[in-house]
Design a protein around this motif. Sequence first.
Motif, mmCIF file in Angstrom:
data_model
loop_
_atom_site.group_PDB
_atom_site.id
_atom_site.type_symbol
_atom_site.label_atom_id
_atom_site.label_comp_id
_atom_site.label_asym_id
_atom_site.label_seq_id
_atom_site.Cartn_x
_atom_site.Cartn_y
_atom_site.Cartn_z
ATOM 1 N N ARG A 56 0.852 -1.319 -0.100
ATOM 2 C CA ARG A 56 -0.085 -0.620 -0.030
ATOM 3 C C ARG A 56 1.340 1.447 -0.021
ATOM 4 O O ARG A 56 0.539 1.987 -1.122
ATOM 5 C CB ARG A 56 -0.790 -0.389 1.264
ATOM 6 C CG ARG A 56 -1.536 -0.955 0.794
ATOM 7 C CD ARG A 56 -3.044 -1.086 1.749
ATOM 8 N NE ARG A 56 -4.153 -2.184 2.056
ATOM 9 C CZ ARG A 56 -4.987 -2.320 1.582
ATOM 10 N NH1 ARG A 56 -4.964 -0.831 0.851
ATOM 11 N NH2 ARG A 56 -6.040 -3.193 1.407
ATOM 12 N N ALA B 91 -8.252 3.639 1.732
ATOM 13 C CA ALA B 91 -7.553 3.130 0.547
ATOM 14 C C ALA B 91 -8.309 3.554 -1.041
ATOM 15 O O ALA B 91 -7.377 4.552 -1.903
ATOM 16 C CB ALA B 91 -6.616 1.911 -0.100
ATOM 17 N N THR C 293 -5.178 5.384 7.201
ATOM 18 C CA THR C 293 -4.300 4.328 6.871
ATOM 19 C C THR C 293 -3.033 4.283 7.855
ATOM 20 O O THR C 293 -2.527 2.968 8.005
ATOM 21 C CB THR C 293 -3.821 4.530 5.422
ATOM 22 O OG1 THR C 293 -5.038 4.004 4.857
ATOM 23 C CG2 THR C 293 -3.390 3.199 4.625
ATOM 24 N N THR D 206 -5.742 -1.007 -4.536
ATOM 25 C CA THR D 206 -7.195 -1.377 -3.951
ATOM 26 C C THR D 206 -7.182 -2.613 -3.797
ATOM 27 O O THR D 206 -7.501 -3.638 -3.147
ATOM 28 C CB THR D 206 -7.799 -0.539 -4.384
ATOM 29 O OG1 THR D 206 -7.361 0.563 -3.204
ATOM 30 C CG2 THR D 206 -8.778 -0.611 -3.105
#
Length: 430
Positions: free
Chosen positions: A228, A293, A326, A389
């Motif tokens: 990520r 995301a 996040t 994602t």
Amino acid sequence: MTSDARKLPTGFGRLWTAQTVSSLGDGVMHAALPLLALTVTRDPMALAVVAAAGTLPWLLFGVLGGALVDRWDRRRTMWIADTARAVLLAIPAAAAALDVLSVPLLAAVAFLLGLGGLFFDTAATAYLPDLLRRDPALLERANSRLRGAQTAMSGFAGPPAGSALLALGRAVPLLADALSFALSALLVRSLPAMSRPVPEVRESLLRQARAGASYVFRDRLLLGLALRPAVGNVAFLAVETVLALFAHDRLGIDTYGFGLLLTAEATGGLLGAGIATFLGRRLGTGTALTCTAAVEGLAILGLAAAPNPYVAGLALAVCGAGMGATMVLAPSLRQAIVPARLMGRVASTSRMLAMCAAPFGAFLGGWLATTYDVRTPLYAAAGLLLAMTAVTATMTSNRRVEAALRDSSDRQRSAESSRPARVADAVISA
């Protein structure tokens, strides 16, 4: 992750204060260092060298640094790193006072500050779960507060303070940052000592570093958590590279307005950090990470299509909120599930992947803007974020997260139950 009514330990307050003070100093230097470099040279390549020097330690020594942190006492590593950075800053401060600053000196200082940051950040990441006994709910609350303070200090208070201090003299922001490191070192020195992880079979540093990296790549959940920020940095650097040009040419925003645009993103980051724990409880950590995301990708898509500065500011605020949430949820989860003996290496491996990805994003943004249009990097970044994602959604699902938390809890209970037996064995042996 379930909520926990227990209070954070008093030691966390000192750690929070130390990192808040240090983040303020970082914000001061974030503005002051490039401005200091401008007083020495106007060569864009020389300025780029100074800017890039601070990231090189993560690229060169990231995993090895994590392996060293896993060998060392983490509290001692933190206060020594901050003390060293405070002493280091006396050198460019003296050079500024004597009017002998140079680009090589500033680049060397930026590199060594980055090296100190590598050891401090990795050790702090590994120390926090020990302090909070790997409690997932407490880790989320703690990381939310740490992230909020970091954003406020380095994003809001620090940069204008750095510009103002520079107006008083070239040495002043350097001395202010040195003072922040010294105060942080004193606070960290007062933190409670934690028992060091049980040492592994003696191996070379390189072999231990490789073991930490392979641990990340073999575990799908940890790999998803690492992908990520890595993919995100490619996308966000592609946007950041052309954002000023996009704001000026397409939105008609002047220098002052551009500062407000960045402030909108930082404001969203504060909001996201504040609601991260709520999202984790309501949606489950895995689903919350997938949603944040997706929000980031859709927000960048909205930024690319923004018809005016107000929509652009709203899009950046939404993107900042997704990033803020996040950056609370993902590290908290990693700290809760990774064994203590590997924490430094796993954290540094993830951070190194993210840092290595950043230059590719900057190159991608510049190339797309030159070849096509200034909006193209934004659309490409949005597509990259949304694709990431979709790819990582199953890797970080609620089911996988809960299984990892159960395994971690079982390991911790097993370690605690076996500890008295080891103590008894030691007494019998004696």
